[in-house]
Each structure stands twice: as structure tokens, then as C-alpha cells.
Design an enzyme around this catalytic site. Structure first.
Site, PDB file in Angstrom:
ATOM      1  N   SER B  21      -1.290  -3.704  -1.175  1.00  0.00           N
ATOM      2  CA  SER B  21      -1.962  -2.455  -1.500  1.00  0.00           C
ATOM      3  C   SER B  21      -3.363  -2.416  -0.896  1.00  0.00           C
ATOM      4  O   SER B  21      -4.120  -3.379  -0.978  1.00  0.00           O
ATOM      5  CB  SER B  21      -2.061  -2.318  -3.012  1.00  0.00           C
ATOM      6  OG  SER B  21      -2.725  -1.128  -3.342  1.00  0.00           O
ATOM      7  N   LYS B  45      -1.325   2.288  -1.489  1.00  0.00           N
ATOM      8  CA  LYS B  45      -2.738   2.252  -1.859  1.00  0.00           C
ATOM      9  C   LYS B  45      -2.941   2.500  -3.356  1.00  0.00           C
ATOM     10  O   LYS B  45      -2.329   3.416  -3.919  1.00  0.00           O
ATOM     11  CB  LYS B  45      -3.505   3.304  -1.044  1.00  0.00           C
ATOM     12  CG  LYS B  45      -4.984   3.453  -1.425  1.00  0.00           C
ATOM     13  CD  LYS B  45      -5.808   2.207  -1.140  1.00  0.00           C
ATOM     14  CE  LYS B  45      -7.164   2.235  -1.846  1.00  0.00           C
ATOM     15  NZ  LYS B  45      -7.896   0.962  -1.720  1.00  0.00           N
ATOM     16  N   GLY B  72     -13.377   0.695  -3.286  1.00  0.00           N
ATOM     17  CA  GLY B  72     -13.499   1.318  -4.606  1.00  0.00           C
ATOM     18  C   GLY B  72     -12.402   2.323  -4.914  1.00  0.00           C
ATOM     19  O   GLY B  72     -12.650   3.401  -5.448  1.00  0.00           O
ATOM     20  N   ASN B 128      -2.588  -2.812 -11.158  1.00  0.00           N
ATOM     21  CA  ASN B 128      -3.794  -3.503 -10.706  1.00  0.00           C
ATOM     22  C   ASN B 128      -4.800  -3.582 -11.846  1.00  0.00           C
ATOM     23  O   ASN B 128      -5.437  -2.597 -12.184  1.00  0.00           O
ATOM     24  CB  ASN B 128      -4.357  -2.726  -9.505  1.00  0.00           C
ATOM     25  CG  ASN B 128      -5.677  -3.293  -9.007  1.00  0.00           C
ATOM     26  OD1 ASN B 128      -6.108  -4.360  -9.428  1.00  0.00           O
ATOM     27  ND2 ASN B 128      -6.316  -2.567  -8.107  1.00  0.00           N
ATOM     28  N   CYS B 131      -9.242  -4.878  -9.860  1.00  0.00           N
ATOM     29  CA  CYS B 131     -10.079  -4.352  -8.785  1.00  0.00           C
ATOM     30  C   CYS B 131     -11.536  -4.699  -9.050  1.00  0.00           C
ATOM     31  O   CYS B 131     -12.099  -4.276 -10.055  1.00  0.00           O
ATOM     32  CB  CYS B 131      -9.935  -2.839  -8.638  1.00  0.00           C
ATOM     33  SG  CYS B 131     -10.889  -2.245  -7.232  1.00  0.00           S
ATOM     34  N   ASN B 193      -5.653 -10.789  -6.345  1.00  0.00           N
ATOM     35  CA  ASN B 193      -6.477  -9.732  -5.771  1.00  0.00           C
ATOM     36  C   ASN B 193      -7.681 -10.412  -5.108  1.00  0.00           C
ATOM     37  O   ASN B 193      -7.735 -11.635  -5.013  1.00  0.00           O
ATOM     38  CB  ASN B 193      -6.917  -8.756  -6.880  1.00  0.00           C
ATOM     39  CG  ASN B 193      -7.216  -7.363  -6.319  1.00  0.00           C
ATOM     40  OD1 ASN B 193      -7.858  -7.233  -5.275  1.00  0.00           O
ATOM     41  ND2 ASN B 193      -6.759  -6.339  -7.006  1.00  0.00           N
ATOM     42  N   GLY B 245      -4.752 -14.067   1.843  1.00  0.00           N
ATOM     43  CA  GLY B 245      -5.019 -14.800   3.075  1.00  0.00           C
ATOM     44  C   GLY B 245      -3.832 -15.095   3.965  1.00  0.00           C
ATOM     45  O   GLY B 245      -3.963 -15.815   4.949  1.00  0.00           O
TER      46      GLY B 245
HETATM   47  C1  LIG Z   1      -9.458  -2.831   2.389  1.00  0.00           C
HETATM   48  C2  LIG Z   1      -8.731  -3.358   1.170  1.00  0.00           C
HETATM   49  C3  LIG Z   1      -8.378  -2.487   0.142  1.00  0.00           C
HETATM   50  C4  LIG Z   1      -7.692  -2.948  -0.985  1.00  0.00           C
HETATM   51  N1  LIG Z   1      -7.314  -2.062  -1.953  1.00  0.00           N
HETATM   52  C5  LIG Z   1      -6.546  -2.484  -2.993  1.00  0.00           C
HETATM   53  C6  LIG Z   1      -6.021  -1.560  -3.950  1.00  0.00           C
HETATM   54  O1  LIG Z   1      -6.217  -0.343  -3.847  1.00  0.00           O
HETATM   55  N2  LIG Z   1      -5.261  -2.046  -4.985  1.00  0.00           N
HETATM   56  C7  LIG Z   1      -4.994  -3.388  -5.110  1.00  0.00           C
HETATM   57  O2  LIG Z   1      -4.278  -3.782  -6.038  1.00  0.00           O
HETATM   58  N3  LIG Z   1      -5.469  -4.287  -4.211  1.00  0.00           N
HETATM   59  C8  LIG Z   1      -6.232  -3.869  -3.161  1.00  0.00           C
HETATM   60  N4  LIG Z   1      -6.688  -4.787  -2.233  1.00  0.00           N
HETATM   61  C9  LIG Z   1      -6.392  -6.215  -2.426  1.00  0.00           C
HETATM   62  C10 LIG Z   1      -5.181  -6.643  -1.606  1.00  0.00           C
HETATM   63  O3  LIG Z   1      -4.015  -5.935  -1.992  1.00  0.00           O
HETATM   64  C11 LIG Z   1      -4.948  -8.158  -1.731  1.00  0.00           C
HETATM   65  O4  LIG Z   1      -4.665  -8.472  -3.082  1.00  0.00           O
HETATM   66  C12 LIG Z   1      -6.150  -8.987  -1.300  1.00  0.00           C
HETATM   67  O5  LIG Z   1      -6.817  -8.383  -0.212  1.00  0.00           O
HETATM   68  C13 LIG Z   1      -5.788 -10.414  -0.904  1.00  0.00           C
HETATM   69  O6  LIG Z   1      -4.889 -10.444   0.181  1.00  0.00           O
HETATM   70  P1  LIG Z   1      -5.334 -10.658   1.722  1.00  0.00           P
HETATM   71  O7  LIG Z   1      -6.200 -11.879   1.770  1.00  0.00           O
HETATM   72  O8  LIG Z   1      -4.059 -10.788   2.472  1.00  0.00           O
HETATM   73  O9  LIG Z   1      -6.124  -9.435   2.107  1.00  0.00           O
HETATM   74  C14 LIG Z   1      -7.382  -4.328  -1.094  1.00  0.00           C
HETATM   75  C15 LIG Z   1      -7.744  -5.200  -0.064  1.00  0.00           C
HETATM   76  C16 LIG Z   1      -8.396  -4.739   1.069  1.00  0.00           C
HETATM   77  C17 LIG Z   1      -8.746  -5.709   2.168  1.00  0.00           C
END
Ligand SMILES: Cc1cc2nc3c(=O)[nH]c(=O)nc-3n(C[C@H](O)[C@H](O)[C@H](O)COP(=O)(O)O)c2cc1C
Ligand SMILES: Cc1cc2nc3c(=O)[nH]c(=O)nc-3n(C[C@H](O)[C@H](O)[C@H](O)COP(=O)(O)OP(=O)(O)OC[C@H]3O[C@@H](n4cnc5c(N)ncnc54)[C@H](O)[C@@H]3O)c2cc1C
Lengths: 258, 304
Positions: B21, B45, B72, B128, B131, B193, B245
Site C-alpha cells: 500500500s 493506497k 500522510g 492500517n 501510519c 509498516n 525492504g
Molecule cells: C510512499 C509510501 C507511502 C505509503 N503509504 C502507505 C499507506 O497508505 N498505507 C499503509 O498501510 N502503508 C503505507 N506505506 C508503507 C508500506 O506499505 C510498507 O509497509 C513500508 O514502506 C515497508 O515496506 P518497503 O520497505 O518495501 O517500502 C507507504 C510507504 C511508502 C514508501
């Protein structure tokens, strides 16, 4: 399906003003359709890509101009002919050239100048009478004013008149881009790329001169992806929330609240 | 050919790869780039009751092997997601999607879940409670076991779809939160998250992002995510979506060995928009090399 990612090969990478470099690359440019679009560059050793405007392009060749402001652009400045760069091509909407009218005004501030060059080239090719105003801090920062002037040599009936302002007066008119505007007789539409204070001053000055000249502004914002996925670079406009990377970077000035 | 399919609460996925997401919008940007039906699923999203601009910009900062975002929860709001985004998505994505829901009150979570419950396209609801980018709600629900249980029970009461609670790593004991969600009826756990992080621009002497702090993600957080998935796997008997990651097929295997039944990939999609299809393509070969016949056999393997 689109292959956004291209591996481009550096043809040249040279300093053209204080801390400003011009890089020419060869590779597929098919995805570039409009001046004002940008590429998002994977600089080896850095996690996020670097968004840089397309200054000029033709089939198989791309030109960008960038200022050394941090570690990523510093690493770029050390790259050499033959080195490869992975980039996402042809991002963003670019300038709309259909709205230019006969007498477009183009304004570039500092490293806001590169996309203005590609635009001037396109408009002159369409036979438009283009006025370009460039603003820099000082003589050592000035670049590309001869390249703009060279656009005058053409067979399209178009023209390109160039005005330069420097804040310290060491080159061209002393002061800001707005100090050059009185010299320009006719303005049918304006296009601008540069720092926000410049854009604000420009809009105010044009407003004084004649209400409601339509125009387009190009914006910069820190981006996560550059292609509309992360919503990192939002901007609030009169027609709703927009993404600078995908809905922009160019917006109609009538749509913008700055 | 090794079998790379997996299962989440009875829903069969062709492979364990799920864009996370916030890194994949509502699929449209990526559908221009590749056939997104190659994915196991994707998590859309984070959606809230009201349309949101999100935090002031700049809201992105670079880190070594990662990034900070303070977006946000910018989103069009639940009504627009249901009336505009989902019908558009239906045209391009023919698998069950994961609906990621956020709220600022228990009622808001409930309202949004009730809405997505009626959508056939939604296979799993991911709630979620983690956040880090919003002041009220968001992470607050994910840092106390009682609050996490309360949200879980509330959303479970309004939907028959599987509910996966998405946990925050910004806690002292992740297992306490996971256990609270499990006993309140959660069907699965998504973690992690983002980690709360910060960068300061040393030229200006000010935080890089306007909101000062933001969520840290990308390869740098992978070891933290693996550790937490490993702990939660031992604490609860629920399927886990491992997140944090991941950027290679090797990372997927490692995360599954820690205990994940599937994985979500966030930041990596932003730097390489084709990373998910690349991983899906690489997985069978890697399985062969590691003598894995069935990917589901390795879930939690590191615990034996
Ligand atoms: C730009 C961005 C926006 C994100 N928005 C959300 C969101 O709306 N809802 C949510 O549950 N997680 C959100 N996340 C968290 C990701 O879903 C994920 O849990 C977190 O980034 C760790 O994974 P990654 O290291 O692969 O990015 C967001 C992450 C990024 C980078
Ligand atoms: C659409 C667009 C077009 C651009 N066109 C040009 C151009 O033609 N020539 C040029 O010199 N510069 C241009 N910029 C600005 C350029 O992207 C930054 O100067 C560059 O990313 C700085 O990288 P760095 O590693 O040297 O700086 P650092 O400060 O070390 O970068 C750290 C992080 O912040 C980001 N960042 C820093 N400054 C900016 C900025 N002003 N805008 C967006 N992200 C930033 C970087 O991308 C990186 O992720 C453009 C920006 C955008 C958004």
C-alpha cells in the site's frame, strides 16, 4: 506496455557555467514527446532517482543540464563519456505549445532554463516570434544565451529574441527577469520555469501590464518515484489535488495558487 | 518447474508478490508499464473516510538504502475509491485486490470496512493501524495492544472478508500487539509498516520533510522486518504478510523462511517500476537452485 526504463550512454559531460554541467547522452528517446518533460536518473550509489528536465532531444539523443547542488549531482558531474545511466524516460506532461499564440514569452531562472530551451526550439520551428528572458545570479552563472540566439537562424519565419538579467548586473540587465519585460512589445502567452519567488514576481508584473495573459508554469518538488505512484509530490490546484510528477510539472497559471 | 503459488486465508495467489500500500496507487500507473495480472495481488493506497491532501510538501527524503515519506495518507476518500477507482481497476486487474484502510476513529475504520466489504473485487481487508504520518489515530491504534484489539474487533463485526491487521514496528514488543489482534479475531497479520525516521538538511539546519518526521522504508529496514516477522510467527498462529525492504527474489525467500506466507513490496517499486515482475520471473530459478519444490514448504523454515 511501455518500457520507461532506458540505459543511456554518456556522449559528453562538460561544465558550462559555475557548478552547471551539460550532459549529452545517446539512446532511445522515443518516449519523449514534449519540451518540459523530465527524466528520472538512477545515479549509482543513491537510493532515489534524480529528476532532471529534458533540455533538448532528437531521435537517439538527449541533452540535460544540471547544477551541482548535492551528492547525487556531484556524482553525475564526475561521470565520463562511455559511462551508462539508467533513467526513466519522458516523464510528466510538458509544455502545451498549441496555446502559445504568435508572440510567446519564455522565462527561465537559473537551472529553470534548460526546459525553456527545448520549448523555444519547438516554438521557433513552428514559426513563432519568441521572446526569451533568462535570469541568473551573476555572469559566471549564465549559460545557453548564445544557443537561444542561434535559433534565430532558421527558415521557418520564426524568431528568438533573448534578454538576460543578472542580479549583480555583471551581465545583461541588472536585476531580475521582471526588469526585462518592458522591452518586450507583445506577449500572447507565457511559459516559465524557475524558483517560486521568480514565478510570483513574474505573474505580478505581467498582471500590471495586462490582465489575464494566459501562461504555463513548471514546478519542482521532491519526488519518490516520478511517475505518479507514491503521491509524494502533491500540489493543490483550483481543479483539485494534482501530482507534480504526473499531472505536471507544467500547470496552467490560472490553475495555480502560489 | 517449482510451484511458487501461495495461499492467504483460503485465497490462492499465483505467487507471493504483492505491491505494498502506498507504493502502487490504485494500479493504473503500473498497468501502463506491465500486465499487473502477473502479480499475486496488490494492496491499494491507504484509504480513509474523507479525501485527503496529506501532509505539506516536501514529504520525501532520501536515506542510505532507503527513503522517508511523510505523505500522510493522501487519498481520494472511500466514496471516490469505490465509485471511481475500483470500477477502473476492474478493467485492468482480474484478481482479488487487498483493500488497505485507515482511520482516525474506530467508527471511521468500521465505516470504511463496511463499504469495502460489499466490493466483490476485494479479497482481503488490510487494516492500517500503523501510519506514522498522521497525528491523530493511525499509529496510535497500533502501539497499544488494547487499542489494536478494539479496532480488530470493530472491523471484524462489519465484514466477512479476511481481515489482516497491519502492524507498526514502532513498539517495544511487537508480539503483544500481534497477540491482541489475534485474540480479537484477526485473520492475518501484515508487518511491518515504516519505521519513524528523520533527516536534517545540514545546509539549512532544518528537517528535510515539512512534517519533520516520516516513515522510513526500503532495503535498510529489511533486517528489522525479518526479525519482527520471525517473532510474530512464533507468537500467533495466523498467516503473515511480510513487508519491509524487500527488493530481490532472495529477500522474498528469506522473509518466507522467517514466517511469511506472502510478501508486500513498497519502496522498491518507486526506484524500479518493474521490480515486481522481475522478482516473479526470478523466483522459479532461485527455487530450483535452492531445491525448493513448493514455495509454501519454506514458510517458517528458519524456526525448525
Ligand atoms: C510512499 C509510501 C507511502 C505509503 N503509504 C502507505 C499507506 O497508505 N498505507 C499503509 O498501510 N502503508 C503505507 N506505506 C508503507 C508500506 O506499505 C510498507 O509497509 C513500508 O514502506 C515497508 O515496506 P518497503 O520497505 O518495501 O517500502 C507507504 C510507504 C511508502 C514508501
Ligand atoms: C521535474 C523536475 C525537473 C528538474 N530539472 C532540473 C534541471 O533541469 N536541472 C537541475 O539542475 N535541476 C533540476 N531539478 C532539480 C534536481 O532534481 C535536484 O537539484 C537534484 O535532485 C539534486 O540532487 P542531489 O543529490 O545533488 O542533491 P541532494 O540535496 O543531496 O538530494 C537529496 C534528495 O533530495 C532530492 N532533491 C534535492 N533538491 C531537489 C529539488 N530541487 N527538486 C527535487 N528534488 C530534489 C534529490 O532528488 C534527492 O532525492 C529538477 C527537479 C524536478 C522535480
Amino acid at each position: 506496455m511501455i518500457q520507461l526504463e532506458e540505459i543511456m550512454t554518456i556522449l559528453s559531460n562538460e561544465k558550462i557555467a559555475a557548478d552547471v554541467y551539460k550532459m549529452e547522452l545517446s539512446g532511445n528517446t522515443e518516449l519523449v514527446s514534449m519540451p518540459g518533460q523530465f527524466v528520472n536518473i538512477k545515479v549509482p550509489g543513491f537510493y532515489l532517482r534524480r529528476p532532471i528536465s529534458i533540455c533538448d532531444y532528437e531521435p537517439g539523443k538527449l541533452t540535460i543540464i544540471y547544477k551541482l547542488v548535492g551528492n547525487g549531482t556531484d556524482a553525475m558531474s564526475k561521470m565520463q563519456a562511455g559511462d551508462e545511466l539508467n533513467m526513466l524516460m519522458g516523464l510528466g506532461n510538458g509544455f502545451n505549445t498549441e496555446l502559445s499564440g504568435e508572440y510567446p514569452l519564455l522565462v527561465g531562472g537559473g537551472v529553470g532554463t534548460p526546459p525553456i530551451y527545448g520549448l523555444a526550439k519547438r516554438l521557433v520551428a513552428q514559426g513563432k516570434k519568441v521572446s526569451v528572458v533568462l535570469g541568473f545570479a551573476s555572469k559566471q552563472d549564465v549559460f545557453y544565451q548564445e544557443k537561444f540566439s542561434e535559433l534565430n537562424e532558421n527558415t521557418t519565419g520564426g524568431s528568438c529574441k533573448v534578454y538576460v538579467a543578472t542580479v549583480d548586473g555583471s551581465f545583461g540587465t541588472k536585476g531580475f527577469v521582471t526588469n526585462c519585460l518592458d522591452e518586450i512589445e507583445e506577449i500572447s502567452h507565457y511559459y516559465a520555469c524557475g524558483p517560486i519567488p521568480m514565478l510570483k514576481a513574474l505573474i505580478a508584473k505581467l498582471d500590471e501590464r495586462q490582465k489575464d495573459i494566459p501562461g504555463q508554469l513548471s514546478f519542482e518538488e521532491r519526488m519518490g518515484c516520478g511517475f505518479g505512484a507514491c503521491v509524494g509530490c502533491s500540489i493543490d490546484t483550483k481543479s483539485g489535488y494534482k501530482k507534480v510528477c504526473k499531472d505536471g510539472p507544467v500547470f496552467m497559471s490560472s490553475d495555480i495558487v502560489i | 518447474m517449482p510451484d511458487i503459488s501461495t495461499v492467504l486465508s483460503g485465497i490462492k495467489l499465483d505467487n507471493p508478490i504483492i505491491p505494498a500500500s502506498g507504493a502502487f496507487g490504485f494500479g493504473q500507473e503500473f498497468a501502463r508499464l506491465y500486465d499487473i495480472n502477473v502479480l499475486g495481488s496488490f494492496s491499494f493506497k491507504g484509504t480513509t473516510l474523507e479525501r485527503r491532501f496529506g501532509n505539506p510538501t516536501p514529504r520525501i527524503a532520501e536515506c542510505r538504502e532507503g527513503m522517508i515519506n511523510s505523505v500522510g495518507l493522501a487519498n481520494p476518500g472511500i466514496e471516490a475509491v469505490i465509485s471511481e477507482e475500483l470500477p477502473e481497476l476492474k478493467k485492468i486487474f482480474h484478481k482479488p485486490v487487498i483493500a488497505n484502510i485507515s482511520g482516525f476513529s474506530i467508527d471511521e475504520y468500521k465505516y470504511c470496512c463496511e463499504k469495502v466489504d460489499k466490493e466483490d473485487q476485494v479479497g482481503i481487508i488490510e487494516v492500517n493501524i500503523s501510519c506514522p504520518n498522521v497525528h491523530a489515530g493511525g499509529m496510535a491504534f497500533g502501539t497499544s495492544p488494547d487499542a489494536a484489539a478494539e479496532v480488530t474487533a470493530a472491523v471484524k463485526s462489519v465484514t466477512h472478508k479476511p481481515v489482516y491487521m497491519k502492524l507498526s514496528p514502532n513498539v517495544t514488543d511487537i508480539t503483544a500487539i500481534a497477540k491482541a489482534c489475534a485474540s480479537a479475531g484477526a485473520d492475518g497479520i501484515s508487518l511491518i509498516n515504516t519505521l519513524l525516521g528523520m533527516r536534517i538538511d545540514i545546509k539549512r539546519g532544518k528537517p528535510v520533510v515539512a512534517n519533520k518526521m516520516g516513515g522510513f522504508s526500503g532495503p535498510a529496514i529489511f533486517p528489522v522486518a525479518v526479525r519482527m516477522v520471525y517473532q510474530v510467527y512464533e507468537a500467533v498462529k495466523l498467516p503473515i504478510i511480510g513487508i519491509g525492504g524487500i527488493s530481490t527474489a532472495e529477500d522474498v525467500i528469506e522473509m518466507m523462511m522467517a514466517g511469511a506466507s506472502a510478501v508486500e513490496i513498497g519502496a522498491a517499486n518507486l526506484t524500479d517500476p518493474y521490480v515486481c515482475p522481475k522478482i516473479i520471473e526470478a523466483l522459479p530459478g532461485l527455487c530450483e537452485k535452492l531445491k525448493i519444490e513448493k514455495l509454501t514448504d519454506i514458510i517458517g523454515k528458519a524456526h525448525n
